[in-house]
Design an enzyme around this catalytic site. Structure first.
Site, PDB file in Angstrom:
ATOM      1  N   ASN A  83      -5.298  28.699  -7.706  1.00  0.00           N
ATOM      2  CA  ASN A  83      -4.212  28.083  -6.933  1.00  0.00           C
ATOM      3  C   ASN A  83      -2.849  28.160  -7.616  1.00  0.00           C
ATOM      4  O   ASN A  83      -1.829  28.302  -6.940  1.00  0.00           O
ATOM      5  CB  ASN A  83      -4.570  26.642  -6.560  1.00  0.00           C
ATOM      6  CG  ASN A  83      -4.805  25.771  -7.770  1.00  0.00           C
ATOM      7  OD1 ASN A  83      -5.299  26.244  -8.793  1.00  0.00           O
ATOM      8  ND2 ASN A  83      -4.455  24.519  -7.681  1.00  0.00           N
ATOM      9  N   THR A 143     -15.609  21.129  -9.220  1.00  0.00           N
ATOM     10  CA  THR A 143     -16.522  20.184  -9.868  1.00  0.00           C
ATOM     11  C   THR A 143     -17.914  20.803 -10.018  1.00  0.00           C
ATOM     12  O   THR A 143     -18.584  20.598 -11.037  1.00  0.00           O
ATOM     13  CB  THR A 143     -16.558  18.868  -9.063  1.00  0.00           C
ATOM     14  OG1 THR A 143     -15.237  18.301  -9.136  1.00  0.00           O
ATOM     15  CG2 THR A 143     -17.552  17.881  -9.629  1.00  0.00           C
ATOM     16  N   GLU A 186     -11.236  20.224 -16.118  1.00  0.00           N
ATOM     17  CA  GLU A 186     -10.250  19.722 -15.140  1.00  0.00           C
ATOM     18  C   GLU A 186     -10.744  20.140 -13.765  1.00  0.00           C
ATOM     19  O   GLU A 186     -10.709  21.329 -13.439  1.00  0.00           O
ATOM     20  CB  GLU A 186      -8.872  20.330 -15.417  1.00  0.00           C
ATOM     21  CG  GLU A 186      -8.251  19.888 -16.720  1.00  0.00           C
ATOM     22  CD  GLU A 186      -7.945  18.408 -16.742  1.00  0.00           C
ATOM     23  OE1 GLU A 186      -7.872  17.772 -15.667  1.00  0.00           O
ATOM     24  OE2 GLU A 186      -7.784  17.869 -17.847  1.00  0.00           O
ATOM     25  N   CYS A 203      -4.374  20.803  -7.074  1.00  0.00           N
ATOM     26  CA  CYS A 203      -5.385  19.770  -7.334  1.00  0.00           C
ATOM     27  C   CYS A 203      -4.800  18.374  -7.183  1.00  0.00           C
ATOM     28  O   CYS A 203      -5.520  17.424  -6.907  1.00  0.00           O
ATOM     29  CB  CYS A 203      -5.959  19.961  -8.730  1.00  0.00           C
ATOM     30  SG  CYS A 203      -4.685  19.967 -10.003  1.00  0.00           S
ATOM     31  N   GLU A 236      -5.814  17.117 -20.720  1.00  0.00           N
ATOM     32  CA  GLU A 236      -4.941  18.149 -21.278  1.00  0.00           C
ATOM     33  C   GLU A 236      -3.567  17.520 -21.481  1.00  0.00           C
ATOM     34  O   GLU A 236      -3.375  16.338 -21.249  1.00  0.00           O
ATOM     35  CB  GLU A 236      -4.889  19.340 -20.330  1.00  0.00           C
ATOM     36  CG  GLU A 236      -6.253  20.010 -20.191  1.00  0.00           C
ATOM     37  CD  GLU A 236      -6.240  21.285 -19.374  1.00  0.00           C
ATOM     38  OE1 GLU A 236      -5.257  21.540 -18.664  1.00  0.00           O
ATOM     39  OE2 GLU A 236      -7.233  22.031 -19.440  1.00  0.00           O
TER      40      GLU A 236
HETATM   41  P1  NAD Z   1     -14.021  27.701  -9.181  1.00  0.00           P
HETATM   42  O1  NAD Z   1     -14.730  26.636  -9.932  1.00  0.00           O
HETATM   43  O2  NAD Z   1     -14.748  28.437  -8.132  1.00  0.00           O
HETATM   44  O3  NAD Z   1     -13.485  28.818 -10.195  1.00  0.00           O
HETATM   45  C1  NAD Z   1     -12.643  28.521 -11.268  1.00  0.00           C
HETATM   46  C2  NAD Z   1     -12.795  29.600 -12.319  1.00  0.00           C
HETATM   47  O4  NAD Z   1     -14.116  29.517 -12.845  1.00  0.00           O
HETATM   48  C3  NAD Z   1     -12.633  31.019 -11.804  1.00  0.00           C
HETATM   49  O5  NAD Z   1     -12.012  31.797 -12.797  1.00  0.00           O
HETATM   50  C4  NAD Z   1     -14.066  31.464 -11.588  1.00  0.00           C
HETATM   51  O6  NAD Z   1     -14.244  32.853 -11.643  1.00  0.00           O
HETATM   52  C5  NAD Z   1     -14.747  30.781 -12.760  1.00  0.00           C
HETATM   53  N1  NAD Z   1     -16.186  30.553 -12.586  1.00  0.00           N
HETATM   54  C6  NAD Z   1     -16.896  30.428 -11.442  1.00  0.00           C
HETATM   55  N2  NAD Z   1     -18.211  30.258 -11.733  1.00  0.00           N
HETATM   56  C7  NAD Z   1     -18.302  30.249 -13.073  1.00  0.00           C
HETATM   57  C8  NAD Z   1     -19.387  30.067 -13.988  1.00  0.00           C
HETATM   58  N3  NAD Z   1     -20.638  29.891 -13.573  1.00  0.00           N
HETATM   59  N4  NAD Z   1     -19.118  30.081 -15.308  1.00  0.00           N
HETATM   60  C9  NAD Z   1     -17.860  30.234 -15.756  1.00  0.00           C
HETATM   61  N5  NAD Z   1     -16.802  30.430 -14.952  1.00  0.00           N
HETATM   62  C10 NAD Z   1     -17.020  30.418 -13.624  1.00  0.00           C
HETATM   63  O7  NAD Z   1     -12.683  27.020  -8.636  1.00  0.00           O
HETATM   64  P2  NAD Z   1     -11.574  27.689  -7.718  1.00  0.00           P
HETATM   65  O8  NAD Z   1     -12.126  27.764  -6.324  1.00  0.00           O
HETATM   66  O9  NAD Z   1     -11.051  28.903  -8.379  1.00  0.00           O
HETATM   67  O10 NAD Z   1     -10.411  26.589  -7.783  1.00  0.00           O
HETATM   68  C11 NAD Z   1     -10.310  25.510  -6.917  1.00  0.00           C
HETATM   69  C12 NAD Z   1     -10.802  24.260  -7.606  1.00  0.00           C
HETATM   70  O11 NAD Z   1     -10.080  24.033  -8.800  1.00  0.00           O
HETATM   71  C13 NAD Z   1     -10.575  23.008  -6.761  1.00  0.00           C
HETATM   72  O12 NAD Z   1     -11.715  22.205  -6.832  1.00  0.00           O
HETATM   73  C14 NAD Z   1      -9.417  22.323  -7.455  1.00  0.00           C
HETATM   74  O13 NAD Z   1      -9.355  20.932  -7.282  1.00  0.00           O
HETATM   75  C15 NAD Z   1      -9.670  22.669  -8.874  1.00  0.00           C
HETATM   76  N6  NAD Z   1      -8.458  22.535  -9.674  1.00  0.00           N
HETATM   77  C16 NAD Z   1      -8.388  21.493 -10.561  1.00  0.00           C
HETATM   78  C17 NAD Z   1      -7.240  21.306 -11.308  1.00  0.00           C
HETATM   79  C18 NAD Z   1      -7.128  20.177 -12.296  1.00  0.00           C
HETATM   80  O14 NAD Z   1      -6.254  20.231 -13.147  1.00  0.00           O
HETATM   81  N7  NAD Z   1      -7.973  19.170 -12.217  1.00  0.00           N
HETATM   82  C19 NAD Z   1      -6.168  22.200 -11.167  1.00  0.00           C
HETATM   83  C20 NAD Z   1      -6.278  23.240 -10.244  1.00  0.00           C
HETATM   84  C21 NAD Z   1      -7.434  23.407  -9.500  1.00  0.00           C
END
Ligand code: NAD
Length: 491
Positions: free
Chosen positions: A157, A235, A255, A289, A471
């Site tokens: 995002n 999550t 996060e 997020c 963080e």
């Molecule tokens: P995602 O969990 O699908 O992917 C995040 C990253 O993790 C990507 O690079 C993905 O390739 C990698 N990934 C996926 N499976 C993995 C695994 N098994 N092992 C290691 N890495 C893996 O999330 P997304 O769809 O890319 O992002 C959206 C989510 O991120 C939403 O839930 C949003 O709330 C959250 N988010 C949180 C924050 C925060 O600071 N809390 C900030 C931005 C986004």
């Protein structure tokens, strides 16, 4: 179509398998680049490069590290336009947002940590307790040392901003790193490799390996030479990473998702609350997020607020994000668009009233090149029960759900009624209530009469299912360093 490369040991290299994934432009729905489909062998090579660079980098003075981080920030500034275009092409966010917020903030992250490491203080404790049998005078001090190779995994995002938020404290404190950016939006991370070269970051200090979540990210998480993982994402994936880390006793910072409430009391500055709600709910098409998605409004102003909000939201039209005037762009992926559509359909079947939006726009309203794009109209709905699935699941899209409340207790109960606890906002002119409610909200971040005002020195992160650890500022400096206490006898 342009093929991106991994950045390992200071060189751009192809994935060992020779395989690539398509990267789609959300505004058009067409592929615009190919990204390495890396796997364990590429992660191994990157960890080896980071491991080799670690002794020299961790021995570099803080002054020199700070200088290099500042140079990297300067390189980001120089390429602001290119980076903003790449970010918009990958994410579908309005170009003005990428240029004004995402890219400058990525540079600011490097500048902040370049400065922060010049001003860290240590801990010292003087001890005069009797040891067994005899009094003892001793001095304790705590050293903090870099952990080694940090694994940094980021979502789609805010691709460059969130990645730089991890890289900057990791390398500022003397670690080297292997980054796994989102495969959905990899272009700015690929460009960061070029900027590392022009800034003179030593080879191996920052390595970037692209690829799918499990194949590339999973290999990084389980790699035995990576003692710390900083992850931002969903999550569900965070839980899996936490389990792996538990087995190997790695340090993890997670996060994760949110379902953030905004609480608007009857005495709030009405105009301010209304305009902030619009921004907090719909910036980046609701894909931040920290975006507010559950809007709790005091019953005495509820109907008026819904009416005025809907009028404002209807003014926002889906537009080609590459146009300078666009205020509302595309959803970042087909999968995310499908998820938003499914949840809004669930809301309909649960009896919600959809006041505006609730669907993808008619293609005839879009520019010709955007007809296959992933668009969803900004949506306002009411009438859902706080316990229903739609009010519990993170949507991560341009959907605002409004609910009335009667008392402060009820507002707090509703605000806290999800498994998440990332960010909350409170609008009131009553100072005592502002403090009282902030304290009662189960949330890692609370904004009073504002939203997303960020001071990089403050702890950033969520409570409950929104994450583990924090963080930002000293929290990040602590996460990336291992404390060691030294006790010296003084007599
Ligand atoms: P995602 O969990 O699908 O992917 C995040 C990253 O993790 C990507 O690079 C993905 O390739 C990698 N990934 C996926 N499976 C993995 C695994 N098994 N092992 C290691 N890495 C893996 O999330 P997304 O769809 O890319 O992002 C959206 C989510 O991120 C939403 O839930 C949003 O709330 C959250 N988010 C949180 C924050 C925060 O600071 N809390 C900030 C931005 C986004």
């Amino acid at each position: 179509m342009r093929a991106l490369s991994n950045f390992i040991g200071g060189n751009f290299v192809a994935p060992k398998s020779g395989e690539y994934l398509d990267v789609f432009e959300p505004a058009t729905g067409s592929p615009h680049a190919r990204v390495p489909a890396s796997g364990p062998a590429d992660i191994d090579a990157a960890v080896a490069a980071a491991d080799a660079a670690f002794p020299a980098w961790s021995a570099t003075s803080t002054e020199q590290r700070g200088r290099l981080l500042n140079r990297l920030a300067d390189e980001i500034d120089k390429r602001l336009d290119d980076l903003a275009h790449a970010e918009t092409t990958d994410t579908g966010k309005p170009i003005s947002l990428a240029r004004r917020v995402d890219i400058p903030r990525a540079a600011a992250n490097f500048r902040y940590f370049a400065g922060a490491i010049q001003h860290t203080t240590g801990e010292f404790f003087e001890t005069d307790q009797p040891a067994v049998g005899a009094p003892l005078h001793a001095m304790n001090y705590t050293l903090r040392r870099p952990r080694g190779v940090a694994g940094l995994i980021s979502p789609w995002n805010l691709p460059l901003y969130l990645l730089s938020w991890k890289i900057a404290p990791a390398i500022a404190t003397g670690n080297t790193c292997v980054c796994k950016p989102s495969e959905v939006t990899p272009t700015t991370a690929a460009m960061l490799g070029e900027l590392c070269q022009s800034a003179g970051i030593p080879p191996g200090v920052i390595n970037i390996v692209h690829g799918a979540g499990q194949a590339a990210g999973g290999s990084l998480v389980t790699h035995p030479r990576v003692p710390a993982i900083s992850f931002t994402g969903s999550t569900a994936v965070g839980r899996w990473i936490g389990e792996q880390a538990g087995r190997s006793l790695k340090r993890v910072s997670l996060e994760l998702g949110g379902k953030n409430p905004m609480v608007i009391f009857e005495d709030a500055d009405y105009e301010e609350a209304l305009s902030t709600c619009l921004r907090a709910g719909l910036s980046n098409q609701g894909q931040i997020c920290l975006c507010a998605s559950r809007i709790l409004v005091h019953r005495t102003i509820f109907d008026r607020f819904v009416r005025d909000l809907v009028a404002r939201v209807k003014e926002l039209r889906c537009a080609d994000p590459a146009h300078e005037s666009a205020a509302f762009g595309a959803i970042t992926s087909r999968a995310q668009l499908d998820k938003i559509t499914r949840i809004v359909n669930d809301a309909r079947s649960l009896g919600a009233t959809i006041h505006c939006g609730g669907r993808s726009p008619d293609v005839s309203s879009l520019p010709a090149r955007c007809k296959g794009g992933y668009f969803f109209e900004p949506t306002v709905m009411t009438g859902l029960d706080a316990a229903c699935s739609v009010e519990q699941e993170e949507i991560f899209g341009p959907v605002l759900s409004l609910t009335p409340f009667d008392t402060e207790d009820e507002a707090v109960r509703l605000a806290n009624a999800t498994s998440y606890g990332l960010a909350a906002s409170v609008f009131t002119r009553d100072l005592a209530r502002a403090h009282r409610v902030s304290d009662r909200l189960a949330s890692g971040i609370v904004w009073v009469n504002c939203w997303m005002v960020r001071d990089l020195r403050t702890p950033f992160g969520g409570a409950k299912a929104s994450g583990v650890g924090r963080e930002g500022g000293s929290e990040a400096l602590r996460f990336f360093t291992e404390p060691k206490n030294v006790c010296v006898r003084l007599e």
